[in-house]
Design a protein around this motif. Sequence first.
Motif, PDB file in Angstrom:
ATOM      1  N   ILE A  10       0.383   2.062  18.553  1.00 11.13           N
ATOM      2  CA  ILE A  10       0.257   3.782  18.546  1.00 11.13           C
ATOM      3  C   ILE A  10      -1.252   4.486  18.567  1.00 11.13           C
ATOM      4  O   ILE A  10      -0.453   5.536  19.087  1.00 11.13           O
ATOM      5  CB  ILE A  10       0.002   3.303  16.106  1.00 11.13           C
ATOM      6  N   GLU A  60      -4.895   2.182  10.142  1.00  7.53           N
ATOM      7  CA  GLU A  60      -3.919   0.939  10.312  1.00  7.53           C
ATOM      8  C   GLU A  60      -2.940   0.535   9.150  1.00  7.53           C
ATOM      9  O   GLU A  60      -4.132  -0.510   8.974  1.00  7.53           O
ATOM     10  CB  GLU A  60      -2.932   1.134  11.584  1.00  7.53           C
ATOM     11  N   THR A  85       4.101  -1.317   6.603  1.00  8.44           N
ATOM     12  CA  THR A  85       4.752   0.126   5.959  1.00  8.44           C
ATOM     13  C   THR A  85       5.243  -1.150   4.015  1.00  8.44           C
ATOM     14  O   THR A  85       5.110  -2.673   4.223  1.00  8.44           O
ATOM     15  CB  THR A  85       6.091  -0.211   6.783  1.00  8.44           C
ATOM     16  N   TYR A 134       1.257   1.678  10.504  1.00 12.25           N
ATOM     17  CA  TYR A 134       2.103   3.618  10.545  1.00 12.25           C
ATOM     18  C   TYR A 134       0.054   4.082  10.849  1.00 12.25           C
ATOM     19  O   TYR A 134      -0.244   3.124  10.360  1.00 12.25           O
ATOM     20  CB  TYR A 134       2.273   3.351   9.751  1.00 12.25           C
ATOM     21  N   SER A 154       2.761  11.676  12.187  1.00 16.57           N
ATOM     22  CA  SER A 154       2.845   9.891  11.467  1.00 16.57           C
ATOM     23  C   SER A 154       2.979   9.290  12.711  1.00 16.57           C
ATOM     24  O   SER A 154       3.842  10.091  13.936  1.00 16.57           O
ATOM     25  CB  SER A 154       3.587   9.345  10.208  1.00 16.57           C
ATOM     26  N   TYR A 167       5.020   5.645  13.750  1.00 12.85           N
ATOM     27  CA  TYR A 167       5.052   3.747  13.008  1.00 12.85           C
ATOM     28  C   TYR A 167       5.766   2.953  14.186  1.00 12.85           C
ATOM     29  O   TYR A 167       6.430   3.579  15.169  1.00 12.85           O
ATOM     30  CB  TYR A 167       6.231   4.643  12.230  1.00 12.85           C
ATOM     31  N   TYR A 210      13.409   3.645  11.268  1.00 10.70           N
ATOM     32  CA  TYR A 210      12.415   3.406  11.651  1.00 10.70           C
ATOM     33  C   TYR A 210      12.284   4.632  13.489  1.00 10.70           C
ATOM     34  O   TYR A 210      14.037   5.027  13.573  1.00 10.70           O
ATOM     35  CB  TYR A 210      11.670   2.452  12.547  1.00 10.70           C
TER      36      TYR A 210
END
Length: 651
Positions: A491, A512, A515, A522, A529, A531, A561
């Motif tokens: 990420i 972080e 989900t 995410y 954002s 993901y 996603y």
Amino acid sequence: MTVLDRVDAAGGPGGSPGRLGALVDRLALALAARSSRRGFLARTAVVGSALAVGPWGYLTRPGTAYAAVCGPDSTCSSGYTVFCATINGGVNRCPPGSLVGGWWKSDGAGFCCGGARYYVDCHSYCSCGCSGRSTFCAEGCTSCSCGCGPDGQCDQRKVCCNRFRYGQCNQDVRCTGPVWCRVVTCTPPWRIPSWECSTTSATDQRTGAHGAPALQDCTPIGSRYTSLGGQGGLLGEPLTPETPVPGGGGRYQHFEGGSLYWSPATGAFEVHGAIREAWARSGWEAGPLGFPVTDELTTPDGRGRYNHFERGSVYWSPATGAFEVHGAIREAWARSGWEAGPLGFPVTDELTTPDGRGRYNHFERGSVHWSPATGAFEVHGAIREAWARSGWEARPLGFPVTDELTTPDGRGRYNHGERGSVHWSPATGAFEVHGAIRTAWERSGWEAGPLGYPLTDELTTPDGRGRYNHFERGSVHWSPATGAFEVHGAIRTAWERSGWEAGPLGYPLTDELTTPDGRGRYNHFERGSVYWTPATGAHAVVGPLREAWEELGWEAGPLGYPLTGELTTPDGRARYTHFQGGSVYSSPATGAHAVLGAVREAWAARGWEAGPLGLPVSGARADGPDRSRQDFEGGYAVLRVSTGRVTVTLR
């Protein structure tokens, strides 16, 4: 308080203060009955000296006060020579301009605590009159004149009169003046190199009782001086008489090579050289260190020397010099292993911090800082360098609140401060983390969490809006509007790829997180954002595209996603992101809309936004019991739900 008052208060063996005071009163009255006022004052002064030097001996043995203090043969007519301490300001040494000519002894002397007492004759040097076979020069050629001891005290013996020489010392000097005065010592004269005496002995037991007001019997300082070699030891010749310390409670004597200090609580110990200079600099026994409690000793590593004192120590090495360490800072240094520990020898005395809040000592390889609020803790090595780089205690970290400790994973070391920490590992070096960023790092699990060890100090972001620290596997960014949150791994790579906080995402708004479906991870940011899942990787979704995705239920909705970041259409008119279950396209003219499943396939088959349908202008909506419809700039597509067949109609 007068001398008589001090003796009355002190009492004596087998008696009480009141009984001793009564005896003194009767003696004073007897003297007064047969003396003029002047004579009475002189005699009572002698009585006071007798009581101070040897009170019980004076009161219980026949004789006058003169005899109790000065012993027999104390008059000028006795033929004996005065003690040097009497004419030398109380200092028991040969006066300048004289040399040691010989010695004799008296065994069992009180001055030497029952040991042998040595009498040393100090002869005047001759400036003339030593021609031929002369062994003594004329009086006009000497450094002194024949006379008697000073008035007002009992040692009235001869000064510079007796032309007699025992001759065991300085035998290379054939011609001298008369005996100027006598030094007494408990150290055999042949063991005092500067006197150059032989061991040939002479004894005169009668002189064992000779004394003077300036000579005190068997004191702790005198005994310690003798045990250290007296005039032939490291301290050398005396420079002062034994004297009470200015504040009371102890006594001292200075010598050529150092000093001896004594108090009832500590005993008598020597301090010399650079360590003595450091102790003097701190205020002697009246300063923070107090009285010495050891002689000067060698450190276990053999590199240096030290004295311990009541409330501190002074340590010296050739490389560092001598500096004092006391109180809580000394306790912290001792806890770390003294000079053999990571800090090494001190290189400063205890000093006040620039902000006035605390105290510190610097050492060879570190420092100990103290404040009333934090206590005293050591900081050394690379962690100390990082703390210094940040501004010591005056800047964001404040005073240390721990010594240097090992991290739980065993890979590194750290110190905590009032408002931050410095962490170090061999792979990363030492960097500070403080404030809200440190709180976020702590929340993530410190160095054992996903971020690892810090790789930078706290720095300002290029846009000037915020602050950040980079770590081994991530970063923590902070701004006044967003707070501090960590971003790591894939990420963080996606965020970096988008331009960090200066890009479309802005600053992070969350750490972080996992989900809800448990499949991915995410971070939310100010304007978007990122993901991630193992199957899709990490991708940013921002602005209207993210809003459209959010309306459909994020990753739990039909889109799933993201498979790409935000991209620009080839014609430059719009922006889009592809997802597992479809795409979201956005333009200023059309808005942001998702295109899903079979409709997306039909649209793609006709050339996406570049084909006749153009960009979507709505999302899918119900158009009957088994139908859904989605409008585009150039037409619309109808999906029959039961069959999955799509019909496209162009305008």
